[in-house]
Structures are given as structure tokens and as C-alpha cells.
Design an enzyme around this catalytic site. Structure first.
Site, mmCIF file in Angstrom:
data_model
loop_
_atom_site.group_PDB
_atom_site.id
_atom_site.type_symbol
_atom_site.label_atom_id
_atom_site.label_comp_id
_atom_site.label_asym_id
_atom_site.label_seq_id
_atom_site.Cartn_x
_atom_site.Cartn_y
_atom_site.Cartn_z
ATOM 1 N N VAL A 122 0.842 -1.192 0.000
ATOM 2 C CA VAL A 122 0.000 0.000 0.000
ATOM 3 C C VAL A 122 0.880 1.246 0.000
ATOM 4 C CG1 VAL A 122 -1.469 1.385 1.533
ATOM 5 C CG2 VAL A 122 -2.072 -0.971 1.050
ATOM 6 N N CYS A 136 -3.982 -8.359 5.160
ATOM 7 C CA CYS A 136 -3.913 -7.009 5.749
ATOM 8 C C CYS A 136 -4.300 -7.067 7.233
ATOM 9 C CB CYS A 136 -4.833 -6.045 4.996
ATOM 10 S SG CYS A 136 -4.725 -4.376 5.673
HETATM 11 C C1 LIG Z 1 4.381 -0.311 3.628
HETATM 12 C C2 LIG Z 1 3.781 -1.665 3.479
HETATM 13 C C3 LIG Z 1 2.622 -1.818 2.756
HETATM 14 C C4 LIG Z 1 2.063 -3.087 2.600
HETATM 15 N N1 LIG Z 1 0.944 -3.235 1.832
HETATM 16 C C5 LIG Z 1 0.453 -4.484 1.579
HETATM 17 C C6 LIG Z 1 -0.618 -4.680 0.666
HETATM 18 O O1 LIG Z 1 -1.114 -3.751 0.040
HETATM 19 N N2 LIG Z 1 -1.064 -5.952 0.477
HETATM 20 C C7 LIG Z 1 -0.497 -7.030 1.113
HETATM 21 O O2 LIG Z 1 -0.921 -8.165 0.884
HETATM 22 N N3 LIG Z 1 0.528 -6.864 1.957
HETATM 23 C C8 LIG Z 1 1.025 -5.629 2.185
HETATM 24 N N4 LIG Z 1 2.120 -5.476 2.985
HETATM 25 C C9 LIG Z 1 2.805 -6.677 3.484
HETATM 26 C C10 LIG Z 1 3.882 -7.084 2.486
HETATM 27 O O3 LIG Z 1 3.310 -7.406 1.244
HETATM 28 C C11 LIG Z 1 4.697 -8.263 3.007
HETATM 29 O O4 LIG Z 1 3.844 -9.349 3.176
HETATM 30 C C12 LIG Z 1 5.386 -7.944 4.319
HETATM 31 O O5 LIG Z 1 6.034 -6.700 4.262
HETATM 32 C C13 LIG Z 1 6.404 -9.037 4.657
HETATM 33 O O6 LIG Z 1 7.404 -9.099 3.694
HETATM 34 P P1 LIG Z 1 8.878 -8.555 4.020
HETATM 35 O O7 LIG Z 1 9.338 -9.302 5.231
HETATM 36 O O8 LIG Z 1 9.667 -8.834 2.796
HETATM 37 O O9 LIG Z 1 8.721 -7.091 4.305
HETATM 38 C C14 LIG Z 1 2.679 -4.215 3.190
HETATM 39 C C15 LIG Z 1 3.846 -4.042 3.924
HETATM 40 C C16 LIG Z 1 4.395 -2.792 4.068
HETATM 41 C C17 LIG Z 1 5.667 -2.650 4.845
#
Ligand SMILES: Cc1cc2nc3c(=O)[nH]c(=O)nc-3n(C[C@H](O)[C@H](O)[C@H](O)COP(=O)(O)O)c2cc1C
Length: 453
Positions: A48, A133
């Protein structure tokens, strides 16, 4: 209903589903789509306010194979033209760099979901249902991870997408119980999810409580899950995408090998360092020396990447503009290590607005960053040497960290209870090993968790 679904042996559910569905050319299987897209292994998460067109293009230039849009709200998307144009402009999915693309929706209503999908299905390669989410707005709106207790509704949504002939996927979080997590994933697949993204964290792991993802759960799901469809060879292998715990380029292959997944997706790792995927199999990304040789690719200088990102933002701004909010948030993330030291330049950036009008003020500010970096290196060449080295202090047999100059993009470690995450690996691991105790601890905490991802 949940009881019924969760207590059924996985194999039994899968066999039944397999009989029900076989591959057809009008409704290709997940594996067929994955292969057709050249097996995209390095993916950008849905984010997002952050995985907007300009950032997706930047990531593609930096070795990313496939990107997700930010979560779009199907309720709004289905009925509000302005919302649609603002969130999915004419260049989204149409720009030559913007494919393969997965569009993600949150929804709790099949009609709104299908209507929204109809708008985007020809401008993307897959459509994802958000089941992860964790924010308060998702609780009140009853979507995202707050559907984890409403399996019949999830089945209805996924089945509806599948039956409509859409290339559909979903992205889930895990439960504290590993078998319940598997049954949950299996339910999504049986309902018709062609790919499944597994974020190895529980719903409660967000903001300050994010901690580690549990890749054992992801591995278990990948090992045990049974695809819904048959191809000519028999039951095809389900496409599973692993999400979590990737901070350095070497983590990609480590996670792929450990979990056995088909692909990985990166969220925060990519936001703070878009270079995380920018290497080839010939590059050595497993040693400090190897990383040092390709540092311009895998840990780009903050001023260079900022210029690149800004140029992309300007090039798409008339048709699919980034919002000022997301642009600024990207800048704060890309420049995080630099801003920690150079507060005056951070303060200059904060109030800037007219940035998208090819602002001279902004361009001059980027030049100041370059000058400041050169100045620091000249003044203290040893201290600010442009070199990647092993962080001996925090590296253990289990986990490796690197020292990266402050003017290069790099992972960000949240500070929890006054300690940086790279210095509290053992605590985070303990939390994962006893999830129930971790959840209890969270409940008893007086301080409220920030409403965040
Ligand atoms: C700023 C931000 C926005 C996110 N927006 C979404 C989203 O729109 N949809 C979703 O499924 N997950 C969203 N997430 C979760 C990420 O897709 C991801 O699952 C989560 O950051 C874990 O991955 P990572 O450890 O690589 O950060 C968001 C995470 C962050 C930090």
C-alpha cells in the site's frame, strides 16, 4: 464450518478437489501461467502506498521479475470511477516495463470483486485476493487477515474468481498452529487459488511486533499442499511463493532452497534497498568480497537511485502518477541511512512540495546529497570507505549481517525496546519457537501496537 474444514485430512480434501477440476485451455493452471511468465522467481510484494507504477518500474530495472500493485479496495474500485483512475491509471499494466503484473484486491463481496476484476483483467497477468492485511481498517471493513476466521467467505471469493476464468492467486498469513496453517492454505487452493503467497507471519505480527517470519511453516505448506488440478503428468505441483526474512541478495536463494518454493516476494527488503534482486547467478552474493564487487548493483548509492526513481516518476506522472505521500515515503526509506547522519538535508526535504513540477529546488537538493557524500569520503576516507564488509559483531553461525556505507541503500532494522532487530535475533527466534507465549506477551503489553503492516 471452520471446524469442519480444519479437521478434515488434507489429502482427502485434495483428492476430492482434484476430481472436480482438471486443466483447460480457457482456464490455465497455476503452473502453466507461471511457466508462461518465464518462471518469475523474484517478486515485489503488494505494498500500500509503495508498489505504485513508478516503483514497480524501478524494481524491474533492478532485477525484479514480477510485481504486485498495492492492495486496492474492490468495494471502491467497483463503483467509483475516480478511485479507479487514481489507483489504476492508463499506464498501469500497459507500460512496457509493467508486466508481468499482479493486481491485488481486498474484498468480502463476490459481486464487487468480480466487477473490479473485470476492469483490470486485460491489463495484468494475475489477480490476487488480499488475505493478509492486519490493519484496523481491515478489521472494521472485514477483509484482509480478518477473513481468517471466515473460511466459507474466502472459499466463496476464491471459487468465484476461479469460476469466472480469472488467473487468480491469494496471499495469506499463517496461524500459530502449523497444521491449521496448512489446512487453511489447502482450503484456498481447493477453492481455486492458482498460486498461493505465504507470508510466514501471524496476523498479530505487525508494526513493532513484526519480528521474524517462520519459514518452517512456509516450507511445510509447500511440502504438503496438494494442487487442485491435474495436468498431463498427473497432479501438478502447486505454485507457492514464500514471503518474509529476506534482507540481503543471498537470502533469495537461501529461502528458495530452504522452503522449496517456486518464488519469493520481498516487501521491506526491496523498499529500503531496491538492489536486493539486482544480480545474476554468476555473481557471488554470499561473501562480503563478492558483494563489494557488485555493490553498485546490489547496494546502489542513494543519490543515484533517487535520480533514477525521480526520472521514472516524472515520466509516468501524467497518466499514472505516484502520490506525493508515496513519493516522500519512498525517499525517506531509500535515504534512511543517509538521513540518520545528514539531518540538515533531511530537514530541507521534509517541507518540499512542488517536486513533480520538475522542480529546480528538488534537483539542486539531490546535487547537494552527492556533494555531501563526496565531502564525507574526502574528509574521513577510512571511516567512510566505499566498501562492503562483514558485520562481525552481529554475525553468528545462523545469521549474517554486513556493514554498508551510509550513502548506499541497505536493510533497515527496526528498534524494539531500545535494541535494533539485528541485535536481537535470538529473542525474535524464541518468539517464533513459542508462538502462543509470544501472543500472550503481546496481549499483556500495555503499549498499543501501532496500526501498521
Ligand atoms: C508499507 C507496506 C505496505 C504493505 N501493503 C500491503 C498490501 O497492500 N497488500 C499485502 O498483501 N501486503 C502488504 N504489505 C505486506 C507485504 O506485502 C509483506 O507481506 C510484508 O512486508 C512481509 O514481507 P517482508 O518481510 O519482505 O517485508 C505491506 C507491507 C508494508 C511494509
Amino acid at each position: 464450518m471452520i471446524e469442519k474444514v480444519t479437521t478434515k485430512p488434507v489429502a482427502e480434501i485434495a483428492t476430492k478437489a482434484t476430481i472436480a477440476a482438471t486443466a483447460s485451455s480457457t482456464n490455465p493452471t497455476g503452473r502453466t501461467i507461471f511457466n508462461k511468465l518465464n518462471k518469475p522467481r523474484k517478486m515485489l510484494c503488494p505494498l500500500v502506498d509503495h508498489s505504485e507504477l513508478a516503483f514497480r518500474i524501478l524494481m524491474k530495472k533492478y532485477g525484479c521479475d514480477l510485481a504486485y500493485t498495492p492492495m486496492l479496495n474492490a468495494k471502491m474500485f467497483a463503483k467509483d470511477h475516480k478511485y479507479r483512475v487514481r489507483n489504476f491509471g492508463p499506464l498501469d499494466g500497459k507500460h512496457e516495463m509493467d508486466r508481468p503484473l499482479v493486481v491485488q484486491f481486498c474484498s468480502n463481496d463476490i459481486d464487487e470483486l468480480i466487477k473490479s476484476c473485470e476492469y483490470v483483467k486485460d491489463s495484468c497477468d494475475m489477480i490476487d485476493l488480499n488475505l493478509g492485511c492486519p490493519q484496523n481498517i481491515a478489521r472494521s471493513g472485514h477483509y484482509g487477515s480478518f477473513l481468517m476466521e471466515d473460511w466459507p467467505l474466502i472459499e466463496k471469493l476464491i471459487d468465484g474468481m476461479h469460476t469466472a476464468g480469472l488467473n487468480n492467486t491469494c496471499k495469506i498469513r499463517i496461524f500459530s498452529d502449523i497444521d491449521k496453517s496448512l489446512d487453511y492454505a489447502q482450503m484456498c487452493v481447493n477453492a481455486g487459488a492458482k498460486w498461493i503467497g505465504v507470508h510466514g507471519r501471524m496476523r498479530e505480527q505487525r508494526g513493532q511486533a513484526t519480528g521474524l517470519a517462520d519459514l518452517d511453516y512456509v516450507k511445510y505448506i509447500k511440502e504438503k499442499i496438494v494442487s487442485k488440478v491435474k495436468d498431463s503428468e498427473g497432479i501438478e505441483e502447486q505454485v507457492v511463493i514464500s514471503n518474509g526474512n529476506m534482507i540481503y541478495p543471498e537470502d533469495i536463494n537461501k529461502v528458495l532452497e530452504y522452503t522449496g518454493c517456486d518464488a519469493v516476494m520481498s516487501g521491506e527488503g526491496a523498499l529500503y534497498n531496491p538492489g536486493i534482486y539486482n544480480y545474476t547467478e554468476d555473481d557471488d552474493v554470499t561473501t562480503a568480497e563478492g558483494l563489494d564487487k557488485i555493490k553498485n548493483k546490489v547496494f546502489p548509492r542513494v543519490d543515484f537511485i533517487l535520480k533514477e526513481y525521480y526520472e521514472i516518476v516524472l515520466s509516468v506522472k501524467d497518466q499514472s502518477p505516484a502520490s506525493m505521500k508515496s513519493f516522500k515515503s519512498h525517499v525517506f526509506k531509500l535515504l534512511r541511512p543517509f538521513f540518520e547522519k545528514e539531518l540538515d538535508l533531511r530537514n530541507e526535504f521534509g517541507p518540499m512540495n512542488k517536486i513533480f513540477d520538475e522542480s529546480e529546488e528538488f534537483k539542486q537538493w539531490i546535487d547537494k546529497i552527492t556533494k555531501r557524500i563526496d565531502q564525507r569520503i574526502e574528509e574521513e576516507p577510512e571511516m567512510f570507505k566505499d566498501e562492503i564488509t562483514l558485520d562481525d559483531k552481529n554475525t553468528t553461525d545462523e545469521v549474517k549481517y554486513y556493514n554498508i556505507p551510509f550513502y548506499r541503500c541497505q536493510p533497515y532494522f527496526r528498534v524494539i525496546d531500545g535494541v535494533k532487530n539485528n541485535e536481537r535475533f535470538d529473542i525474535m527466534k524464541e518468539e517464533m519457537d513459542d508462538k502462543e507465549a509470544f501472543l500472550q506477551k503481546l496481549k499483556s503489553k500495555k503499549q498499543k501496537i501501532k496500526d501498521d503492516y
